[in-house]
Write an enzyme that holds these catalytic residues in place. Structure first.
Site, PDB file in Angstrom:
ATOM      1  N   ARG A   1       0.868  -1.174   0.000  1.00  0.00           N
ATOM      2  CA  ARG A   1       0.000   0.000   0.000  1.00  0.00           C
ATOM      3  C   ARG A   1       0.904   1.223   0.000  1.00  0.00           C
ATOM      4  O   ARG A   1       1.963   1.226   0.653  1.00  0.00           O
ATOM      5  CB  ARG A   1      -0.902   0.039   1.253  1.00  0.00           C
ATOM      6  CG  ARG A   1      -2.092  -0.903   1.219  1.00  0.00           C
ATOM      7  CD  ARG A   1      -3.117  -0.489   0.146  1.00  0.00           C
ATOM      8  NE  ARG A   1      -4.287  -1.345   0.132  1.00  0.00           N
ATOM      9  CZ  ARG A   1      -4.437  -2.421  -0.648  1.00  0.00           C
ATOM     10  NH1 ARG A   1      -3.470  -2.792  -1.468  1.00  0.00           N
ATOM     11  NH2 ARG A   1      -5.568  -3.107  -0.605  1.00  0.00           N
TER      12      ARG A   1
ATOM     13  N   GLU B   1      -3.146   8.064  -4.303  1.00  0.00           N
ATOM     14  CA  GLU B   1      -3.313   7.178  -5.453  1.00  0.00           C
ATOM     15  C   GLU B   1      -4.552   7.593  -6.236  1.00  0.00           C
ATOM     16  O   GLU B   1      -5.629   7.637  -5.633  1.00  0.00           O
ATOM     17  CB  GLU B   1      -3.468   5.745  -4.945  1.00  0.00           C
ATOM     18  CG  GLU B   1      -3.182   4.704  -5.988  1.00  0.00           C
ATOM     19  CD  GLU B   1      -3.029   3.331  -5.334  1.00  0.00           C
ATOM     20  OE1 GLU B   1      -2.044   3.108  -4.607  1.00  0.00           O
ATOM     21  OE2 GLU B   1      -3.939   2.526  -5.534  1.00  0.00           O
TER      22      GLU B   1
ATOM     23  N   HIS C   1      -1.657   0.260  -9.537  1.00  0.00           N
ATOM     24  CA  HIS C   1      -2.309  -0.598  -8.527  1.00  0.00           C
ATOM     25  C   HIS C   1      -3.122  -1.697  -9.211  1.00  0.00           C
ATOM     26  O   HIS C   1      -4.341  -1.753  -9.089  1.00  0.00           O
ATOM     27  CB  HIS C   1      -3.195   0.238  -7.583  1.00  0.00           C
ATOM     28  CG  HIS C   1      -3.579  -0.524  -6.342  1.00  0.00           C
ATOM     29  ND1 HIS C   1      -3.904   0.104  -5.163  1.00  0.00           N
ATOM     30  CD2 HIS C   1      -3.691  -1.849  -6.086  1.00  0.00           C
ATOM     31  CE1 HIS C   1      -4.206  -0.802  -4.239  1.00  0.00           C
ATOM     32  NE2 HIS C   1      -4.082  -2.001  -4.798  1.00  0.00           N
TER      33      HIS C   1
HETATM   34  O1  LIG Z   1      -4.616  -4.275  -3.634  1.00  0.00           O
HETATM   35  C1  LIG Z   1      -5.143  -5.320  -3.857  1.00  0.00           C
HETATM   36  C2  LIG Z   1      -5.767  -6.124  -2.868  1.00  0.00           C
HETATM   37  O2  LIG Z   1      -5.939  -5.645  -1.747  1.00  0.00           O
HETATM   38  O3  LIG Z   1      -6.140  -7.268  -3.162  1.00  0.00           O
END
Ligand SMILES: O=CC(=O)O
Length: 327
Positions: free
Chosen positions: A245, A274, A293
């Site tokens: 993250r 983000e 992401h």
């Molecule tokens: O970021 C992706 C997830 O949390 O699966």
């Protein structure tokens, strides 16, 4: 069961679901009806009818107590993804709302992306692609500045040896890398399987690693785990890879470190904020490799995730324990 009797599930944010996923939702719709909602727009009357929330890739969404209280009949929050830092789990538990996520099915794809980023950054793949298409191929390819960083046989430091961290370690084994890891709890059984060496502290792992890969969930303990001090402990030739993250890294400090040669490069699937604002300095740096992401973004994985999402929803709406519950 007639149409009127089906529980209502609100899906947010409003973006078009890929057709494969729509199919999974459609198949489930004999059990419940799914509507798309905008959390800022939904009326109180509609919110009263909602018994489930389906969160599909909620990049900036925060599901806090205020949101939960807007849905007085909410029974279940089903997150399409494994990370749940955007949901106030304590608030959900207090209200008797079950929360579910999609573990395991995202592991391989996310670890694959970690390695894609690691390799792309180490070997200048993105820049190489640009050069190969441009007029300067011959002159540039063999200049010292374009020499990459050797991956095979190097040392990887994995921060967080959970499911994804372990899958990254497995891949590193294939590249003959020395595997170091730091984790809140030592994982002795995994150490043997993964030929991984435990570092009691982050300060122990960072100076030894050529590639530092962040695989830890974002919690109050891991927020800005990597800031100026930690970056200064890394080798100037090292690369930071983040598939966890964005909030795990202090991005101002990272920007400074990359600008000043404190570390060689960064490869990021996640950022804070983000997405990054279009004028963010990281977007202009040649030693930064970025993806938007999308660690779990393969067709198979997203379909598997949606199946788990639906299983969690069904159980939650029926007042049963979620198969992939987190509270
Ligand atoms: O970021 C992706 C997830 O949390 O699966």
């Amino acid at each position: 069961m007639g149409t009127q009797a089906r529980p209502l599930v609100a899906r947010t944010p409003i973006i078009e679901l890929p057709p494969e996923l729509q199919k999974t939702i459609k198949e489930a719709s004999k059990d419940f009806e799914v509507i798309n909602i905008d959390l800022d727009q939904i009326t109180k009357e509609m919110a009263r009818r909602v018994e489930g929330l389906l969160l599909y890739m909620p990049v900036n969404l925060r599901i806090n107590s205020k949101v939960m209280d807007y849905f007085p009949n909410l029974k279940v929050i089903s997150n399409c993804g494994v990370g749940i830092n955007h949901i106030d789990i304590a608030a959900a538990t207090e209200r008797g709302i079950a929360v579910g996520n999609t573990p395991d099915v995202v592991t391989d794809c996310t670890a694959d992306l970690a390695f894609s980023l690691l390799l792309a950054s180490a070997r200048n793949v993105v820049e190489g692609d640009r050069i190969a298409r441009g007029p300067e191929t011959k002159e540039f390819l063999h200049l010292h500045g374009y020499f990459g960083s050797k991956v095979s046989g190097s040392t990887i430091g994995i921060v967080g040896l959970g499911r994804i961290g372990s899958a990254v370690a497995k891949r590193a084994n294939g590249f003959g890398m020395k595997v170091l890891y730091h984790n809140r709890n030592r994982r002795k059984a995994d150490e043997k399987k993964l030929d991984a060496h435990f570092c009691t502290t982050l300060s122990d792992l960072l100076p030894q690693s050529d590639f530092v890969v962040l695989c830890t969930p974002l919690t109050s303990e891991t927020r800005h785990l990597i800031a100026a001090k930690e970056l200064s402990l890394m080798k100037p030739t090292a690369t930071l890879v983040n598939i966890a993250r964005g909030g795990v890294v202090n991005h101002d400090d990272l920007t400074d470190a990359l600008k000043n040669g404190v570390i060689r490069a960064a490869a990021l699937d996640v950022t804070e904020p983000e997405p990054l604002p279009r004028d963010h300095p990281l977007l202009k740096m040649a030693n930064v490799t970025l993806t938007p992401h999308f660690g779990s973004a393969t067709a198979n994985t997203r379909m598997n995730m949606m199946e788990l999402v639906v299983m969690n929803l069904r159980s939650g709406l029926n007042g049963e324990e979620l198969p992939f519950g987190v509270n």
